[in-house]
Design an enzyme around this catalytic site. Structure first.
Site, PDB file in Angstrom:
ATOM      1  NE  ARG A  23     -23.675  16.760   1.943  1.00 17.45           N
ATOM      2  CZ  ARG A  23     -22.369  16.593   1.466  1.00 17.45           C
ATOM      3  NH1 ARG A  23     -22.079  15.144   1.656  1.00 17.45           N
ATOM      4  NH2 ARG A  23     -21.393  17.196   1.245  1.00 17.45           N
ATOM      5  NE  ARG A  60     -20.697  19.278   4.264  1.00 21.74           N
ATOM      6  CZ  ARG A  60     -19.868  18.496   3.615  1.00 21.74           C
ATOM      7  NH1 ARG A  60     -19.745  17.244   3.881  1.00 21.74           N
ATOM      8  NH2 ARG A  60     -18.815  18.948   2.919  1.00 21.74           N
ATOM      9  NE  ARG A  62     -17.745  21.199  -0.931  1.00 22.80           N
ATOM     10  CZ  ARG A  62     -18.994  20.587  -0.905  1.00 22.80           C
ATOM     11  NH1 ARG A  62     -20.358  21.447  -0.849  1.00 22.80           N
ATOM     12  NH2 ARG A  62     -19.116  19.452  -0.509  1.00 22.80           N
TER      13      ARG A  62
HETATM   14  P1  ATP Z   1     -18.410  15.023   0.398  1.00 26.16           P
HETATM   15  O1  ATP Z   1     -18.505  15.050   1.683  1.00 26.16           O
HETATM   16  O2  ATP Z   1     -20.009  15.233  -0.219  1.00 26.16           O
HETATM   17  O3  ATP Z   1     -17.675  13.994  -0.165  1.00 26.16           O
HETATM   18  P2  ATP Z   1     -16.282  17.076  -0.067  1.00 26.16           P
HETATM   19  O4  ATP Z   1     -15.373  15.870  -0.248  1.00 26.16           O
HETATM   20  O5  ATP Z   1     -16.336  18.441  -0.584  1.00 26.16           O
HETATM   21  O6  ATP Z   1     -17.863  16.325  -0.103  1.00 26.16           O
HETATM   22  P3  ATP Z   1     -15.272  16.758   2.893  1.00 26.16           P
HETATM   23  O7  ATP Z   1     -14.476  15.870   2.399  1.00 26.16           O
HETATM   24  O8  ATP Z   1     -16.513  16.680   4.092  1.00 26.16           O
HETATM   25  O9  ATP Z   1     -16.402  17.177   1.701  1.00 26.16           O
HETATM   26  O10 ATP Z   1     -14.545  18.472   3.091  1.00 26.16           O
HETATM   27  C1  ATP Z   1     -15.112  19.333   3.381  1.00 26.16           C
HETATM   28  C2  ATP Z   1     -14.148  20.544   3.336  1.00 26.16           C
HETATM   29  O11 ATP Z   1     -13.213  20.369   4.306  1.00 26.16           O
HETATM   30  C3  ATP Z   1     -13.401  20.762   1.854  1.00 26.16           C
HETATM   31  O12 ATP Z   1     -13.856  21.338   1.079  1.00 26.16           O
HETATM   32  C4  ATP Z   1     -12.103  21.456   2.280  1.00 26.16           C
HETATM   33  O13 ATP Z   1     -12.240  22.724   2.761  1.00 26.16           O
HETATM   34  C5  ATP Z   1     -11.676  20.957   3.806  1.00 26.16           C
HETATM   35  N1  ATP Z   1     -11.087  19.563   3.594  1.00 26.16           N
HETATM   36  C6  ATP Z   1     -11.354  18.479   3.876  1.00 26.16           C
HETATM   37  N2  ATP Z   1     -10.172  17.533   3.830  1.00 26.16           N
HETATM   38  C7  ATP Z   1      -9.412  18.172   3.400  1.00 26.16           C
HETATM   39  C8  ATP Z   1      -7.917  17.995   3.132  1.00 26.16           C
HETATM   40  N3  ATP Z   1      -7.738  16.440   3.050  1.00 26.16           N
HETATM   41  N4  ATP Z   1      -7.184  19.009   2.655  1.00 26.16           N
HETATM   42  C9  ATP Z   1      -7.580  20.193   2.744  1.00 26.16           C
HETATM   43  N5  ATP Z   1      -8.967  20.368   3.171  1.00 26.16           N
HETATM   44  C10 ATP Z   1      -9.583  19.596   3.348  1.00 26.16           C
HETATM   45 MG    MG Z   2     -17.631  13.341   2.760  1.00 22.94          MG
END
Ligand code: ATP
Ligand code: MG
Length: 190
Positions: free
Chosen positions: A128, A134, A145
């Site tokens: 990705r 990203r 992460r």
């Molecule tokens: P993917 O998108 O591949 O599932 P991911 O779960 O790491 O990966 P996102 O959900 O897009 O990615 O989140 C990216 C970043 O945004 C996280 O690593 C965090 O820093 C922040 N973030 C997103 N949602 C939250 C939350 N509910 N609480 C705290 N931080 C958050």
């Molecule tokens: Mg996502």
């Protein structure tokens, strides 16, 4: 359709399966990661705070996230059901979500847990990085992460188990199979 909480490690396919679920059942979709990335793009104060943390693979503080979530939720069409993608990520967020929904006389709904082995996760995220660029999809941040996921988010699966709404789906190497299993379950939940 009842609300859905889609739950899994970074790269487990939360966004991908959310899109598939939205097209089949016509519900709302809230991705907190997407909300934060939009704030960063627009250069807001929240965006500035979020960027520093996201780039290190850390979570944004719970009180900030809970406020954002309630605001975005209230902008959705009532009664259609929403997929929560990337929220909750901590027990505090889960308790806040439960209370926020109860205040509105809405149900938590179902939690869909995506289990994918770490080698597959890493290769998807590195891939990705090439396609979407990203900032947090580099090997060092991905490892952070994963660590944050194991320490702060994974224990939440038990919380959902206690709520009686945890439904686990395990990656067996093929997206269509996974999707078929998820749809077979959701078809019984209209
Ligand atoms: P993917 O998108 O591949 O599932 P991911 O779960 O790491 O990966 P996102 O959900 O897009 O990615 O989140 C990216 C970043 O945004 C996280 O690593 C965090 O820093 C922040 N973030 C997103 N949602 C939250 C939350 N509910 N609480 C705290 N931080 C958050
Ligand atoms: Mg996502």
């Amino acid at each position: 359709m009842k609300n859905i909480i889609i739950f899994g490690a970074p790269g487990s396919g939360k966004g991908t399966y959310s899109d598939e679920i939205v097209s089949r059942y016509g519900m709302g979709h809230i991705s907190t990661g997407d909300v934060l990335r939009a704030e960063i793009k627009n250069g807001t104060e929240l965006g500035k705070l979020a960027k520093g943390l996201i780039d290190k693979g850390q979570l944004i503080p719970d009180d900030v996230m809970v406020n954002i979530l309630a605001k975005v939720y209230d902008e959705k069409v009532p009664g259609k059901g929403v997929i929560f993608d990337g929220f909750p990520r901590t027990i505090t967020q889960a308790e806040a979500l439960k209370n926020m929904l109860a205040d509105r006389h809405h149900e938590l709904g179902n939690m869909i847990e995506l289990i994918v082995d770490e080698e597959t996760l890493m290769s998807r995220l590195l891939n990705r990085a090439k396609e979407q660029g990203r900032a947090d999809d580099n090997e060092e941040t991905i490892k952070a992460r994963f660590q944050v996921y194991h320490n702060q988010t994974e224990p939440l699966a038990e919380w959902f188990e206690k709520e009686g709404i945890r439904h686990t789906f395990t990656w067996k190497g093929d997206k269509d199979t996974m999707l078929k299993e998820i749809f077979a379950f959701l078809d019984t939940q209209q």
